[in-house]
Design an enzyme around this catalytic site. Structure first.
Site, PDB file in Angstrom:
ATOM      1  N   ASP A   7      26.974 -40.689  -0.434  1.00 46.89           N
ATOM      2  CA  ASP A   7      28.043 -41.592  -0.589  1.00 46.89           C
ATOM      3  C   ASP A   7      27.962 -42.630  -1.099  1.00 46.89           C
ATOM      4  O   ASP A   7      26.928 -43.545  -1.260  1.00 46.89           O
ATOM      5  CB  ASP A   7      27.315 -42.557   0.805  1.00 46.89           C
ATOM      6  CG  ASP A   7      28.484 -44.121   1.674  1.00 46.89           C
ATOM      7  OD1 ASP A   7      29.789 -43.400   1.302  1.00 46.89           O
ATOM      8  OD2 ASP A   7      27.715 -44.439   2.054  1.00 46.89           O
ATOM      9  N   GLU A  68      31.868 -39.427  -1.694  1.00 45.70           N
ATOM     10  CA  GLU A  68      33.363 -40.152  -1.031  1.00 45.70           C
ATOM     11  C   GLU A  68      33.858 -39.812  -2.536  1.00 45.70           C
ATOM     12  O   GLU A  68      33.899 -40.736  -3.486  1.00 45.70           O
ATOM     13  CB  GLU A  68      32.325 -41.420  -0.454  1.00 45.70           C
ATOM     14  CG  GLU A  68      33.763 -42.185  -0.096  1.00 45.70           C
ATOM     15  CD  GLU A  68      33.273 -43.272   1.444  1.00 45.70           C
ATOM     16  OE1 GLU A  68      32.725 -42.540   2.233  1.00 45.70           O
ATOM     17  OE2 GLU A  68      32.628 -44.018   0.666  1.00 45.70           O
ATOM     18  N   ASP A 141      24.594 -46.035   5.295  1.00 51.17           N
ATOM     19  CA  ASP A 141      25.027 -44.950   3.965  1.00 51.17           C
ATOM     20  C   ASP A 141      24.441 -43.959   4.231  1.00 51.17           C
ATOM     21  O   ASP A 141      25.312 -42.889   3.617  1.00 51.17           O
ATOM     22  CB  ASP A 141      24.336 -45.629   2.886  1.00 51.17           C
ATOM     23  CG  ASP A 141      25.171 -47.387   2.293  1.00 51.17           C
ATOM     24  OD1 ASP A 141      26.028 -47.867   2.104  1.00 51.17           O
ATOM     25  OD2 ASP A 141      24.199 -48.209   3.119  1.00 51.17           O
TER      26      ASP A 141
END
Length: 189
Positions: A7, A68, A141
């Site tokens: 992330d 991501e 996160d």
């Protein structure tokens, strides 16, 4: 299948490793955050993220890296930092020959919670449940990185079959669009 989920972020870059196959219980092998000081020079922050991701790649030896996909936001500065951290993760994996997959936030949320509009608390709760953890990983996160890895494990078999079908059609000389057409079925009234 062992997947490192990333992330991306300049201040906090979530990293998590999940192992398993679609349809079977999954196992978390590690989760954490690579942190950089907000007041450090950009180049130093990117080097710190690279070192952190390299350590995770060395320790866990994933077969895939799921990152991501950066999406548009109103805050250009945030988007740029996220894109730069994302590029570092992709570079680290690609340098080692590890395949990289990009998943949008809504794709990940839909895969893990059933809704592409789920909030961070819902994602954290489902990651906790799916990986049989005692509590949601903190900060968010870290939980998001695990959600990315789970999403990839669940989506990879279908994506691989589509890519193989495209490759086979191209090898036979058929024209193949980048996005396969989905047949529309008329429903009688």
């Amino acid at each position: 299948m062992r997947v490192l989920g990333v992330d991306p972020g300049l201040t906090r870059c979530g990293v998590g490793v999940v192992e398993g196959v679609a349809g079977r219980p999954l196992t978390m092998l590690g989760v954490g955050v690579v942190r950089t000081p907000a007041d450090a020079e950009l180049g130093h922050r990117l080097v710190a993220i690279e070192r952190g991701i390299e350590e995770w790649l060395d320790e866990h030896r994933p077969e895939f890296v799921a990152v991501e996909r950066v999406f548009s936001q109103h805050n250009v500065r945030t988007v740029m930092g996220t894109a730069q951290a994302s590029a570092v993760a992709m570079l680290c994996a690609s340098r080692r020959g590890i395949p990289v997959a990009l998943h949008t936030p809504s794709e990940v949320k839909a895969a893990v919670t059933g809704s592409g509009r789920a909030d961070k608390a819902q994602v954290g709760a489902m990651v906790t449940r799916l990986l049989r953890l005692d509590a949601p990983p903190k900060p968010a996160d870290a939980a998001d990185s695990l959600a990315l890895a789970i999403c990839h494990i669940w989506r990879a078999p279908a994506v691989n079959r589509l890519q193989q079908a495209h490759a086979a059609a191209a090898a036979r000389g058929h024209r193949v669009s980048r996005t396969p057409a989905v047949p529309v079925r008329k429903v009688p009234r």
